[in-house]
Structure formats: structure tokens, C-alpha cells
Design an enzyme around this catalytic site. Structure first.
Site, PDB file in Angstrom:
ATOM      1  N   GLU A  84      44.271  23.356  41.910  1.00 29.68           N
ATOM      2  CA  GLU A  84      44.167  22.388  42.602  1.00 29.68           C
ATOM      3  C   GLU A  84      45.575  22.490  43.304  1.00 29.68           C
ATOM      4  O   GLU A  84      45.730  22.250  44.782  1.00 29.68           O
ATOM      5  CB  GLU A  84      44.344  21.044  41.898  1.00 29.68           C
ATOM      6  N   HIS A 350      48.114  29.826  31.840  1.00 32.12           N
ATOM      7  CA  HIS A 350      49.272  29.119  31.797  1.00 32.12           C
ATOM      8  C   HIS A 350      49.899  29.068  30.330  1.00 32.12           C
ATOM      9  O   HIS A 350      48.970  29.018  29.473  1.00 32.12           O
ATOM     10  CB  HIS A 350      48.799  27.705  32.410  1.00 32.12           C
TER      11      HIS A 350
END
Length: 924
Positions: A84, A350
Site C-alpha cells: 500500500e 519485513h
């Protein structure tokens, strides 16, 4: 000057301090563009070309960014480090190109996993370009969601009146909840018995042992199926002598869990703190953006939307240091622990969610945070530290006991464990949805051959229980296991299901509502492939392959669209009655419970001759009698609703008639007496139950008050006309002639006085019909209607409505002015226009406007009946586009030219159904 773009103003302010005077940090406030909420925003026939529209709220901020770029040397896009975030950076860059705000500026993309000075400055030293593959994956996901929503939802509205909408991932999550409801309904309890003896050692220590065998046969949990069997075994145990057969002790190790991912954080916060996933994410966002520490805003945790379980090497070193300081070196393992994700379709690599500085202990941070923030920070800190601690060392003990009673030999077993070294358990133990098992008990010391005495014997009857309903935590866990959705979507998926009334949360468990079950049944019948767990997970894998640059995003969309539009075309000619018959069969076990007398489950309980079947109305599906309108029996769908539909609360002291709670097609209500107690031309007196009251909690006194409404308060002192009080669609009100005034907080409909009522009426008249003191109500703008112009939500004299081009449509009770979407508003307006209503009266006086209005209504009716109807010729569209002034608000996604798509004869086309035909079938 260097211009840096982030999402939030809080981040902008903090990062500006870190970077200094040569940088100007501006906030985009999240996404700046999206697909317009109307048909045609994604064009499957043009290789899925996408039209993007600037959010009106973002236009000013984008202008500010464009102005700031004048004279700047660099544009640094520093949005969040996920799909996003990559998309937001791309959107900002595309808008700046359209505005021609970029000249010679160098464009860089930087990401940081935490909002700390070190993380930000390090990120600025390692810029990169926008990741096109991540943007492609974002566009594919957004296009999929759009195509499903704007293609499937209108089908749902037409074929299943009362249904709201269906989303690609939300529908699959809803199916999980509804499938569990079906399992519970089909579940047949099974009786079983357990025998547990309390025994004592020669030293007087007591413990419990369970019967596990008799006469050489093993006894499993469900093997003792009757009271007679249990009684026989009880007598044998009571007459038995007990001896320890074997004592077996085995060492065991328990390792700590990995640091938090988004999913595991939501699950654990739900179990331990009682936080809903959406609440957890809001708090985590605040902790990520940071608080003021020593005059500088500092992020307290790393980025909270992640699948990764690994943490930075420097954080591991710091964790080991904290463990040694707080717990001692014995709790620090010889080597740092490394974790690998086990989740399906794990996203970009991540780091796990962890504190940015582990030396900030929870006790220290508690005084700087609000209570919920402090609780979540402590949970994250503890989990991170525990993940690097030494394993717990246990000793699991199993004791087998022989019980001899004459010729019979019974076997009992006791099990337990001893913690030899607590390790990470000194700090943290993961919460569980179920209860701890008996293995956690500690047993006294025993040796083989030792005689034991019976102190007590518990013989207990049990019944198997159905699988538990999902909690929010367990549903998130199940979705993650199946590979459905993404960490960033779980909270919003659950919220959408609750907002639409498809599920409800009771006692921390998710219950499938009738509305949701009908939608799932519809999708399973006619779009079964698209609510399959494996199909949805496989599609997620395809989207991840796009982000890895392994496959074309248009190819994924094409493969999906070909089958999907085919399924839509297959159902478009089905009549509503055919759809209801299919759902009636599928939902039979839920809708029609077995009768106690063994009679026909579909026999109407009122007339006795009609058959019950599924029907659809404005407010959704319900069960009704086939003899309608002669027999008006109705009830909600739930199988148990018939039993609770007629509950007599007591007698009305004035009429001596029964006061009954009933369940009708429009919801529960109170009724005084039955039809036989009234003349043929008069119906029984009824009163609706307000939305904030539960039918199960209804008592006679309150029911009589509701039946007394509307009540006359008194005469208006000026007009002499009565003022009445009642409860309507929008809550309690007072009425004088044609003026209605809502009651305010503190007013009570049952005892409001005349003076107060006169005041409310006067205030309402002063404000005018719209409720505004000055001028007409401009309403809340929603967007543009394809042909009628601006769409707005307004509050009218008779309630809320949506309007466009002079066509007004009332908002139904299952929607609210605050939550209604543009697509839903357009559908309501088109439906109203198709019926020839909603136009101002003055328009009827002139023939030409009337004809034009009819033409417009016809066009909008066609649009409503068939959202994928043929579009105007390209030439006409071009003229229309050319006539519009140039705008930065709309641009096309980077996609192959449309002409390339035109050459493919295999491209599927949208369903083409005349409006009148569709409308006729919808009525069927």
C-alpha cells in the site's frame, strides 16, 4: 531543498525534526487517488485499463506538494514499507507528472521500518526507485476487488432483495463463520461418562487418576456411553485395591514463540487484552508514529503490518543484554534465536513487530502512554524479549495404576509435569482459546509397587459439544492458515462483516446472521468457485507472484475475469423465484427445524394448509406461507425463531388479552391479542420493538408502554391541536400536526411533558424542515452519478434520502446516511428513476422536460438493471471527454494501450440484458 512525502502529519512533523532545515516533509494523508465508484473504472475489454480519480480531500494537499516542488532538487517518497505504501508513492508521483510539477528533480524512494532518527537517516542513505512489481500487485488486487464488487453486488441486489453487497475476500471470511454455524446446527450431542478417582499415597499426598482401561481393553474418551456402563465400572473401582504399576518421567523442552506479526499480535491482543483487531491496529499505529520523549517524537515500535518474524541483529543483541540484566545469564541462550515465517503467502520480508528500543521497559513507558497503549506496548515488549530467552525445561510424568477387584483388572492413569527451569516462561506464556489440559498438574512422588488408597470417586455424565464459534482472534488465525487475505486487511474485513449486519459479536464470539447466511448460500449456489478457500488462497499466491515480478498482472486478471463474468452471465436470466427455491433447499436445516410431533416441517402453523418457503422482501429474506395473502404468517429465517416467535408476556389488565412478543418479516414486535379477538376489518394492535431493545429482554410492563404509543401528551397552547409522542423509524419523537421533532438525550418518550414537547416543536419549526436554521440542507456529497450529476445524502422531512438530478430516493432502514456508499446510492436513485418517480412536480407541467426526464430515467434504469450494459460508442465518449475541461483529477493507470486488447476476439464481454427484461425477472 529536498521534498519528502509521508502518509501522516504526525510522521511528517517527526521526520522533519530528524532531517533538518534542508528538508521539507509533507503528508499525503494516506491514499490520494482511487477508482471512481462507478462502472467503467476498470475496463476488461481494454486490457484492464484503469481510471484513477483524485480524492477531493487530497486535491489541496497535492497542490501544496506541487508548489513545494518548485525550486526543489529532490522528491523523496518515504511512505510505508509495504504494498500500500508503494502504491501511495506511485500515485503521488503520477499526479505530480500530470501537473507537470516535475522538471529536473531527482526522484527517490526510501523506506524505514521504524520512526527513529537512526532508522530514518539510514534510509535516506539507501534510496531506490519505485518498485513497479509491487505497484502492479497493488493494481491487480484493487482491480479484482473493484470488478467483484461492481459486478457481483448489483446481481446480488437484483436477485436477492434486501442483500447489500459482496466482496472478494469478505465473502470467503463470511463463509467461514456461516459454515461454523451450520456445523453447530447439524451437531448431534453424544453422551459419555468419565470416572476420576482421587487417590492418596502412603505419605498422604493426593492426586487424581482417570479410568483408561478395563479387562484388557483401552477406554477412550467416548467409550463409556451410558449410565449403566458407568455404574458397573463404578462398583468395580469402589471394590478395588490400587497399586502403582509404572512411573515414567520424560524430560521435555518448550521453546518460546516468535516475535509478533500483524496476525499474531491481533490474536494475542484479543485473547489477553480483549481488544478487537481494528482497535489493536489503531493503537499500534499510534505506537509506531511515536510519542514525545525528551522533546523529540520517537516511534516506539517497528512497522505493524508485516508477515515477517525475523528481527534486526542489533535488536537481538539489545534483547540479550536486557535478558541478562533483568533475569540473569542463565536465561540468555548460547546463540541468538532466528525465526522463519510459516505463514502461507508471506509478503515482503519485513521485520517482526518489536519495540524500537528494548531498553524502554514497560514500567517506564506506562506513565507516558494511555492505558490501552501501555498494555499493547507491554505485550509487544514481553513477546520480543521472551522470543530471545532460553527454553523452558520440563519433566513430564505419567503414572499407570492397577485397580484389582476380584477377577477384574482396571487401569487408571495420572499425568502431570514439573518445570525444572522456567526459561522464557518466567516472562511470558502465549494465551490459548481453549482451557489448559491436565498435563500441567504436578504429581506427588511415587514408586512402582506402591499401594494407594481411594479417597473419592467422581462419576460424571458429559455430552459432546459442537465446535465453538469463531472469536475474532481465532477467525484471523484460520484465515491466515488458509492463506486468505493479508495482515493489513484482517481488521477491516471483520469490521465490514459487522457493519453490514452479516455477523454479530456476542460474548466475544462471531455469530452468522440470517442476512449473511443467505448471501453465503447465494454465492455457494451460483458462484461457488469464488468462495472456495483454495481458490481464494491460490489467487493470493498469484498476486504475490506479481509482486515478485514472476507473472503479468493483466494475465492474472484475465484468467479470473473470463470465468467470473461467465458465472455472472449464467445467472442473469434466472428469476428471483428460482434463486429463492435454490436457497430454500440449501438452507433447509437452518430454516425448518424438526417438529416435536414429527409432523411436516413446512406446514404453516397458522392456516395449516399452506407450505412454508423462503421469500424476499425489502428488508431481506424471511419465511412465509404459500397461501399469502389469505394467510399472512411470516417469521425470520433462523430455525429456532419459530419457537421464540410467540412468547406470551402476560395479560393486559384493561382488555384481559394476551400481550405477545412476535417475530415478523420486518423484525420483532409486540401484539395485543390475536385476530380472533378483533372484528374482521380490524387488525390486532401492534408496536415495534426499538432497535436498542432486545426481544428476549422484553417484559410485560415495557410492552404495555410500547402498545400505549403514540400517546397524547396534551393540547398545543396556541393551536389547541394535540401533541403526541411515539417511536418511529428514526427513534422517539413528538408530533404536532405535520411537524415531527426528535427527542434529545434525557427525554423519555413515555413521560415527556407538555412544556418540553412544545419547546421541541418550536425549535424544529424554527430550524425548518431540513433541520437547518439558515438555508436549505446542502447534504453530504458522495460523488457523481453517471448521468444525473452530483449525488448527495440529505435529511428530509420524512427521513434521510439520496438525491441526484432532481431524483430523490429514500434510504432503506438497513442503511444509514453515515454508511451508505456511492454505489448503493446510485442503485437507489436508478431504481427510483426507473419507476418514474422522484422528479420535481413542476417538471410534469412541460412536455419537453417530462420527455427528457423519462429518457434520463430510462437510461438510468438500464444502468441499474445491467451495470455492465454496452457503453456508448467510442466516438461519442471521446467527444464527451473532449468537452470536459482538463483536470488533474483523472488519469489512466500504466497499462498497455487499449488497441492491443481490441485485437483479441477471446476477450469476454459483460452481460447485456435489456432493462425491462431484467426488471421483470427481478420482480419474479
Amino acid at each position: 531543498m529536498n521534498i519528502v512525502i509521508v502518509e501522516s502529519p504526525a510522521k511528517a512533523k517527526t521526520i522533519n525534526k530528524y532531517l533538518g532545515a534542508s528538508y521539507e516533509v509533507l503528508a499525503s494523508f494516506g491514499h490520494v487517488r482511487d477508482l471512481p465508484a462507478k462502472n467503467g473504472s476498470v475496463d476488461p475489454d481494454a486490457n484492464f485499463q484503469m481510471i484513477w480519480e483524485v480524492d477531493p480531500k487530497a486535491a489541496g494537499r497535492l497542490n501544496d506538494i506541487a508548489k513545494a516542488l518548485k525550486g526543489a532538487s529532490r522528491l523523496i517518497l518515504a511512505t510505508d514499507p509495504d504494498r500500500e505504501g508503494e502504491a501511495i508513492s506511485w500515485h503521488v508521483l503520477e499526479v505530480m507528472k500530470e501537473k507537470r510539477a516535475l522538471k529536473d528533480q531527482k526522484i527517490e524512494r526510501v523506506v524505514f521500518n521504524a520512526i527513529t532518527k537512526q532508522a530514518v537517516t539510514d534510509a535516506m542513505k539507501a534510496p531506490r526507485q519505485i518498485d513497479g512489481a509491487l505497484v502492479d500487485a497493488y493494481m491487480a488486487r484493487r482491480a479484482l476487488d473493484y470488478l467483484v464488487g461492481f459486478t457481483l453486488s448489483p446481481v446480488l441486489w437484483r436477485k436477492l432483495p434486501g442483500a447489500r453487497s459482496a466482496g472478494r475476500v469478505q465473502s470467503v471470511a463470511l463463509r467461514l463463520v456461516c459454515d461454523r454455524e451450520l456445523e453447530i446446527e447439524k451437531f448431534v450431542p453424544r453422551e459419555y461418562w468419565s470416572l476420576v478417582a482421587t487417590l492418596t499415597t502412603p505419605r498422604g499426598d493426593s492426586f487424581e487418576a482417570r479410568l483408561v482401561g478395563a479387562d484388557g481393553k483401552k477406554i477412550q474418551r467416548l467409550d463409556i456411553g451410558s449410565g449403566a456402563e458407568a455404574e458397573d465400572l463404578k462398583k468395580a473401582i469402589e471394590a478395588a485395591n490400587f497399586t502403582v504399576s509404572t512411573v515414567e518421567a520424560k524430560p521435555a523442552r518448550r521453546n518460546p514463540q516468535a516475535p509478533f506479526t500483524t496476525s499474531t499480535l491481533q490474536q494475542e491482543a484479543s485473547r489477553k487484552l480483549g481488544f478487537a483487531p481494528a482497535h489493536t491496529m489503531r493503537i499500534a499505529q499510534r505506537l509506531y508514529e511515536g510519542i514525545d520523549i525528551g522533546g523529540e517524537t520517537t516511534g516506539l515500535i517497528t512497522y505493524m503490518r508485516t508477515d515477517g518474524v525475523q528481527i534486526d541483529g542489533s535488536a537481538i543483541t539489545q534483547a540479550r543484554k536486557v535478558i541478562g540484566e533483568d533475569y540473569g545469564n542463565a536465561y540468555v541462550p548460547d546463540a541468538p534465536r532466528q525465526y522463519q515465517t510459516k505463514a502461507k503467502n508471506a509478503q515482503e520480508a519485513h521485520e517482526a513487530i518489536r519495540p524500537t528500543d528494548l531498553s524502554r521497559r514497560p514500567a517506564e513507558m506506562r506513565r507516558r502512554l494511555d492505558p490501552d497503549q501501555a498494555k499493547l506496548y507491554e505485550l509487544i515488549w514481553i513477546r520480543t524479549i521472551a522470543s530471545q530467552m532460553e527454553s523452558a525445561e520440563l519433566e513430564r510424568t505419567t503414572v499407570d495404576i492397577a485397580a484389582k477387584a476380584g477377577s477384574r483388572v482396571l487401569e487408571l492413569r495420572a499425568s502431570g509435569q514439573v518445570i525444572k527451569f522456567d526459561g522464557f516462561l518466567a516472562l511470558y506464556q502465549e494465551g490459548r482459546d481453549d482451557e489448559e489440559d491436565e498435563d500441567s498438574r504436578r504429581l506427588p512422588a511415587m514408586s512402582e509397587g506402591e499401594a494407594l488408597k481411594r479417597q473419592a470417586l467422581a462419576v460424571t455424565q458429559h455430552f459432546t459439544e459442537p465446535p465453538p464459534r469463531f472469536s475474532e482472534a481465532s477467525l484471523v488465525k484460520r484465515m491466515e492458515e488458509l492463506g486468505i487475505g493479508r495482515p493489513s486487511t484482517y481488521a477491516s474485513i471483520l469490521q465490514v462483516l459487522k457493519d453490514r449486519g452479516y455477523v454479530k459479536l456476542e460474548k466475544k464470539r462471531l455469530h452468522g446472521e440470517d442476512k449473511g447466511r443467505v448471501v453465503v448460500a447465494f454465492l455457494e449456489n451460483f458462484f461457488s468457485r469464488y468462495v472456495e478457500y483454495d481458490f481464494t488462497a491460490a489467487l493470493e499466491e498469484q498476486l504475490d507472484r506479481i509482486s515478485n515480478n514472476e507473472i503479468s498482472w493483466q494475465q492474472v486478471l484475465q484468467d479470473f475475469w473470463t470465468g467470473f463474468i461467465g458465472a455472472v452471465n449464467d445467472i442473469k436470466d434466472l428469476r428471483v423465484a428460482e434463486v429463492l427455491d435454490a436457497l430454500d433447499d440449501m438452507l433447509g436445516p437452518h430454516i425448518y427445524p424438526a417438529r416435536a410431533d414429527g409432523g411436516d416441517i413446512r406446514q404453516c402453523p397458522t392456516c395449516g394448509t399452506g407450505r412454508l418457503n423462503l421469500k424476499a422482501g425489502k428488508f431481506g429474506a424471511f419465511v412465509g406461507c404459500s397461501n399469502y395473502p389469505e394467510c399472512r404468517y411470516t417469521r425470520p429465517l433462523a430455525a429456532d425463531s419459530e419457537a421464540s416467535a410467540d412468547r406470551v408476556l402476560g395479560k393486559d389488565p384493561e382488555t384481559d388479552l394476551d400481550v405477545t412478543v412476535k417475530a415478523g418479516r420486518f423484525g420483532p414486535y409486540i401484539q395485543l391479542g390475536e385476530q380472533k379477538d378483533y372484528p374482521e376489518d380490524e387488525k390486532p394492535k401492534r408496536a415495534g420493538i426499538p432497535k436498542n431493545m432486545s426481544p428476549g429482554d422484553m417484559e410485560l410492563e415495557l410492552a404495555l408502554k410500547l402498545l400505549s404509543l403514540p400517546r397524547e401528551i396534551g393540547k398545543h397552547p396556541e393551536t389547541g391541536q394535540p401533541i403526541t409522542a411515539g417511536i418511529g423509524r428514526f427513534g422517539p419523537f413528538v408530533r404536532h400536526e405535520k411537524t415531527y421533532a426528535s427527542l434529545e438525550a434525557g427525554d423519555e418518550v413515555f413521560d415527556i411533558g407538555l412544556n418540553r414537547a412544545v419547546t421541541l416543536i418550536a425549535e424544529k419549526i424554527a430550524k425548518g424542515p431540513s433541520g437547518r436554521r439558515f438555508g436549505a440542507d446542502p447534504g453530504k456529497p458522495l460523488g457523481e452519478h453517471p448521468s444525473l450529476g452530483g449525488v448527495a445524502v440529505k435529511n428530509g422531512r420524512y427521513g434521510a434520502y439520496v438525491t441526484a438530478g432532481g431524483v430523490n430516493a429514500t434510504i432503506p432502514s438497513d442503511k444509514t446516511p453515515e454508511t451508505i456508499t456511492l454505489a448503493e446510492a446510485i442503485a437507489l436513485i436508478d431504481e427510483r428513476a426507473a419507476k418514474g418517480g422522484g422528479k420535481p412536480k413542476r417538471a410534469a407541467k412541460k412536455a419537453a422536460p417530462k420527455k427528457a426526464a423519462a429518457k434520463t430515467a430510462s437510461k438510468t434504469a438500464t444502468k441499474a438493471a445491467d451495470p455492465d450494459a454496452p457503453k456508448p460508442a467510442k466516438k461519442a465518449a471521446s467527444k464527451k471527454a473532449a468537452a470536459k475541461p482538463k483536470s488533474d483529477a483523472v488519469s489512466k493507470a500504466r497499462a498497455p494501450v487499449a488497441s492491443a486488447a481490441k485485437t483479441s476476439a477471446a476477450k469476454p464481454t459483460a452481460p447485456k440484458t435489456p432493462a425491462k427484461k431484467s426488471a421483470g425477472k427481478a420482480r419474479g
